[in-house]
Design a protein around this motif. Structure first.
Motif, PDB file in Angstrom:
ATOM      1  N   VAL A 246      58.111  35.164  53.277  1.00  0.00           N
ATOM      2  CA  VAL A 246      56.631  35.595  53.499  1.00  0.00           C
ATOM      3  C   VAL A 246      56.595  35.849  54.953  1.00  0.00           C
ATOM      4  O   VAL A 246      55.792  36.736  55.499  1.00  0.00           O
ATOM      5  CB  VAL A 246      55.780  34.486  53.024  1.00  0.00           C
ATOM      6  CG1 VAL A 246      54.458  34.742  53.545  1.00  0.00           C
ATOM      7  CG2 VAL A 246      55.837  34.431  51.560  1.00  0.00           C
ATOM      8  N   PHE A 247      57.123  34.913  55.615  1.00  0.00           N
ATOM      9  CA  PHE A 247      56.943  34.953  57.139  1.00  0.00           C
ATOM     10  C   PHE A 247      58.205  34.454  57.761  1.00  0.00           C
ATOM     11  O   PHE A 247      58.899  33.518  57.341  1.00  0.00           O
ATOM     12  CB  PHE A 247      55.765  34.110  57.558  1.00  0.00           C
ATOM     13  CG  PHE A 247      55.552  33.895  58.974  1.00  0.00           C
ATOM     14  CD1 PHE A 247      54.785  35.309  59.569  1.00  0.00           C
ATOM     15  CD2 PHE A 247      55.403  33.021  59.814  1.00  0.00           C
ATOM     16  CE1 PHE A 247      54.388  35.055  60.879  1.00  0.00           C
ATOM     17  CE2 PHE A 247      55.277  33.035  61.104  1.00  0.00           C
ATOM     18  CZ  PHE A 247      54.441  34.121  61.766  1.00  0.00           C
ATOM     19  N   LEU A 283      48.007  32.072  58.517  1.00  0.00           N
ATOM     20  CA  LEU A 283      48.506  33.102  58.007  1.00  0.00           C
ATOM     21  C   LEU A 283      48.005  33.935  56.935  1.00  0.00           C
ATOM     22  O   LEU A 283      47.970  33.386  55.720  1.00  0.00           O
ATOM     23  CB  LEU A 283      49.911  32.985  57.672  1.00  0.00           C
ATOM     24  CG  LEU A 283      50.983  33.980  57.436  1.00  0.00           C
ATOM     25  CD1 LEU A 283      51.169  34.962  58.483  1.00  0.00           C
ATOM     26  CD2 LEU A 283      52.277  33.336  56.935  1.00  0.00           C
ATOM     27  N   LEU A 285      48.391  36.381  53.927  1.00  0.00           N
ATOM     28  CA  LEU A 285      49.386  36.696  53.248  1.00  0.00           C
ATOM     29  C   LEU A 285      49.402  38.252  52.858  1.00  0.00           C
ATOM     30  O   LEU A 285      50.551  38.749  53.038  1.00  0.00           O
ATOM     31  CB  LEU A 285      49.386  35.821  51.946  1.00  0.00           C
ATOM     32  CG  LEU A 285      49.458  34.539  52.015  1.00  0.00           C
ATOM     33  CD1 LEU A 285      49.499  33.610  50.755  1.00  0.00           C
ATOM     34  CD2 LEU A 285      50.711  34.142  52.820  1.00  0.00           C
ATOM     35  N   ASN A 288      50.122  39.709  56.655  1.00  0.00           N
ATOM     36  CA  ASN A 288      50.996  39.041  57.430  1.00  0.00           C
ATOM     37  C   ASN A 288      50.620  38.916  59.009  1.00  0.00           C
ATOM     38  O   ASN A 288      51.570  38.676  59.807  1.00  0.00           O
ATOM     39  CB  ASN A 288      52.527  39.593  57.446  1.00  0.00           C
ATOM     40  CG  ASN A 288      53.774  38.575  57.402  1.00  0.00           C
ATOM     41  OD1 ASN A 288      53.603  37.534  57.038  1.00  0.00           O
ATOM     42  ND2 ASN A 288      54.789  39.177  58.227  1.00  0.00           N
TER      43      ASN A 288
END
Length: 669
Positions: A246-247, A283, A285, A288
């Motif tokens: 995801v990050f 954050l 989603l 991003n």
């Protein structure tokens, strides 16, 4: 009379602060402080002057002044977050951050307002007092009835070998936890149903796993995979078993996560390195995109915003901010608009927090005690004192009843002695307590232990234990034993104390206003080296006991230091490396020298002893500039050690396998 302070209106008659559509009523001390700041605009006010003006010269502790300043700052921050209205001028005092401009009011309106208020007061005061009395009585009766009906029930959720930690829960009777490794099984992430107690071990790579958080719906989890080079936030979908990155969090350390209620965002608590403060980020989603939520400049020292919890049903975020060692704040934020809703000061530190799954209450753990905080009013109540310290908490609902899930742990550690020549290890002291930070002391040993009711400093000599006579809880504080072993120095709440072993006496050497940390003896027992950020940056200072004078030693940063042959050797708080000063200029001697070494590193007879994470304890010779590994890192090593003056032995603390389980605290009304 009204004043405008950066668009905030201060009404001295009503004792309010107003901005846009929000108004805050000031309590007496906040009002008096603000009046003092306004009448001394652009002037830096010392503590003594503030006490003289706002407390009329009464005897007031530093803690009372700090609390009053903090409270006034909170009022301003609720109206204009991340704006510094009260500026701290290290070593000098405080100053109002903006000019206060008087606002002229229409005289006729003012007279009407006064007349109207007088008219109302004549006819309504008795009625209001009567209503108020009835409300207070009813409130007292309701509280009495509620208190009488409240009971606390405990239910064991797990009873495995090892330690269950890192709790998070969904809204639907599920709990996610990390199970520590044992002789029979490896470390695992487990999802457990609280309805039938079934467990599911998640098939994820545990090599770099550090943290996980279960989504409110229970459909997925976020987890952190981090090592010394990389950091990734991953998402695991329970229905499909799929995983995705995801990050990229490679520029963050000590990452913790919490889901927004609608699961469109996660909140991240992290810091850049182990010497920088924690900061909260949001954050999104879908895009991003990362946004910093917290930590204005005036709080950018020490621990920062170190805990977070997002409400599982409502758009609310709570985080805990470090103020000082005995004071913290709970900030409540609208997680959609990111506006501050409330700030609640706490007179203690906080281990972990979580939201109620059914209301706008926060559950807060401080060591072994569980509290409940009303996020709207700030009212806090004691729920339960448990047998062991609380590691993490989570809340969920089962059969319409709320469960507060509590992970407890029983930690213990022993003191070991390592013979540098023979490489033989001897157990020096062990019991069921947490024994830490050992130091050689003449023919014996000093260490901190919680074997009593609190963390105290103990001496172990000739197989006899003696508690040092210190008139307050010692806590986990670094201390340095003098070269003649007759005394030691340590820091407590920014003040430096010296304890005389011969006479069992305690002397306050440096007052708390100097914000002193990491004290060591200097070239003699008459000099104390210490670190302070009283100039706005962490620097090394020297205090002479004879002249009671303070001298700044470094200009470009310094945190922990020693003298050897008249030359200063030191580390920095925010930068790795061990340095020295030559003709006033800095020289880097050891590059691979982590700033976590401030706790234990030593200089003995021209040898520097320090710790390398994952490797062990090293020796660096100042003259030859040669490094060598002396002791490989043993299992359970917690980088708390001491090298003897004859350089033959290393004593260190070794953590024993922890035991703990999960219990549910059930509140019955």
């Amino acid at each position: 009379m009204n004043y405008q302070i950066n668009d905030i209106v201060f009404d001295t008659a009503q004792r309010t602060l107003s901005y846009q559509n929000k108004t805050i009523q000031l309590e007496a001390k906040s009002y008096e402080l603000l009046v003092v700041f306004i009448t001394h605009t652009q002037e830096v006010l010392s503590r003594d002057k503030l006490i003289a003006l706002a407390w009329q010269g009464s005897v007031v502790s530093d803690g009372a002044v700090n609390k009053a300043i903090s409270k006034l700052r909170q009022h301003f921050e609720q109206l204009q977050p991340n704006t510094e209205f009260i500026i701290t001028k290290p070593k000098f005092g405080y100053q109002l951050g903006f000019d206060a401009q008087q606002i002229a009011k229409d005289a006729e309106y003012q007279q009407r307002h006064i007349s109207h208020r007088t008219y109302l007061s004549r006819y309504l005061v008795l009625l209001l007092l009567g209503i108020l009395s009835i409300v207070i009585l009813a409130f007292a009766l309701v509280n009495k009835e509620e208190a009488a009906q409240l009971s606390v029930q405990l239910e064991r959720i797990t009873a495995h070998d090892g330690f269950e930690q890192n709790l998070s829960a969904s809204n639907y009777s599920q709990v996610l936890f990390l199970s520590s490794p044992t002789n029979n099984q490896p470390r695992r992430v487990v999802l457990q149903s609280l309805k039938d107690n079934s467990q599911h071990v998640l098939p994820i790579n545990m090599e770099d796993f550090t943290f996980a958080s279960l989504s409110p719906s229970g459909a997925s989890m976020m987890w952190v995979a981090q090592n010394e080079q990389t950091c990734k936030i991953m998402r695991y979908n329970f229905a499909t078993g799929s995983q995705q990155t995801v990050f990229n969090c490679s520029d963050m350390q000590n990452v913790r996560l919490s889901w927004q209620a609608n699961e469109l965002a996660i909140f991240i608590r992290a810091r850049k390195n182990n010497a920088s403060p924690y900061i909260i980020h949001k954050l999104m989603l879908a895009t991003n995109s990362l946004q910093q939520l917290s930590l204005p400049l005036q709080h950018a020292q020490m621990k920062g915003d170190f805990l977070l919890a997002a409400h599982p049903r409502h758009p609310l975020l709570a985080y805990a901010r470090y103020v000082e060692s005995s004071l913290s704040e709970i900030h409540i934020v609208n997680s959609n608009t990111l506006e501050t809703v409330a700030i609640h000061p706490l007179k203690h530190m906080v281990n972990t927090i979580t939201w109620s799954s059914q209301s706008d209450h926060l559950f807060i753990a401080d060591k072994k005690i569980l509290y409940r905080l009303n996020a709207n009013t700030g009212e806090i109540e004691h729920i339960k004192q448990l047998s062991y310290p609380i590691e993490s908490i989570a809340a969920t609902t089962r059969d319409a009843k709320e469960l507060i899930l509590v992970s407890q742990y029983h930690a213990s550690s022993s003191i070991q002695s390592y013979n540098i020549k023979t490489k033989h290890v001897t157990n020096v002291f062990s019991n069921a307590a947490l024994n830490r930070l050992p130091r050689h002391d003449q023919n014996g040993l000093l260490f901190i232990s919680d074997m009593g009711k609190e963390h105290a400093l103990w001496r172990y000599q000739d197989k006899k234990l003696t508690r040092l006579n210190i008139p307050f809880e010692f806590g986990f504080n670094r201390y340095h034993v003098a070269y003649n072993a007759h005394s030691m120095v340590f820091e407590k709440l920014g003040a430096v104390y010296e304890y005389d072993f011969t006479h069992n006496t305690l002397t306050n050497l440096i007052s708390a206003e100097h914000q002193a940390y990491a004290p060591n003896y200097g070239m003699s027992e008459q000099d104390i080296l210490y670190s302070s950020n009283k100039t706005g940056q962490w620097q090394l200072w020297q205090y002479n006991k004879g002249s009671a004078s303070h001298q700044q030693l470094t200009k470009n940063g310094g945190y922990s230091g020693y003298f050897y042959n008249g030359q200063l050797y030191f580390s920095k708080r925010n930068q790795a490396g061990m340095w020295t000063l030559e003709s006033g200029a800095e020289k880097l001697l050891i590059k691979d020298f982590s700033n976590i070494n401030w706790l234990n590193w030593q200089v003995i007879n021209g040898n520097v002893y320090f710790y390398k994470r994952g490797s062990g304890i090293w020796q660096y010779n100042i003259d030859s500039q040669v490094e060598q590994l002396l002791m490989s890192e043993p299992e359970g090593f917690i980088h708390q050690y001491d090298v003897s003056d004859d350089e033959k032995y290393i004593v260190y603390a070794q953590l024993q396998p922890m035991q703990g389980d999960i219990q549910a605290v059930i509140l019955n009304w």
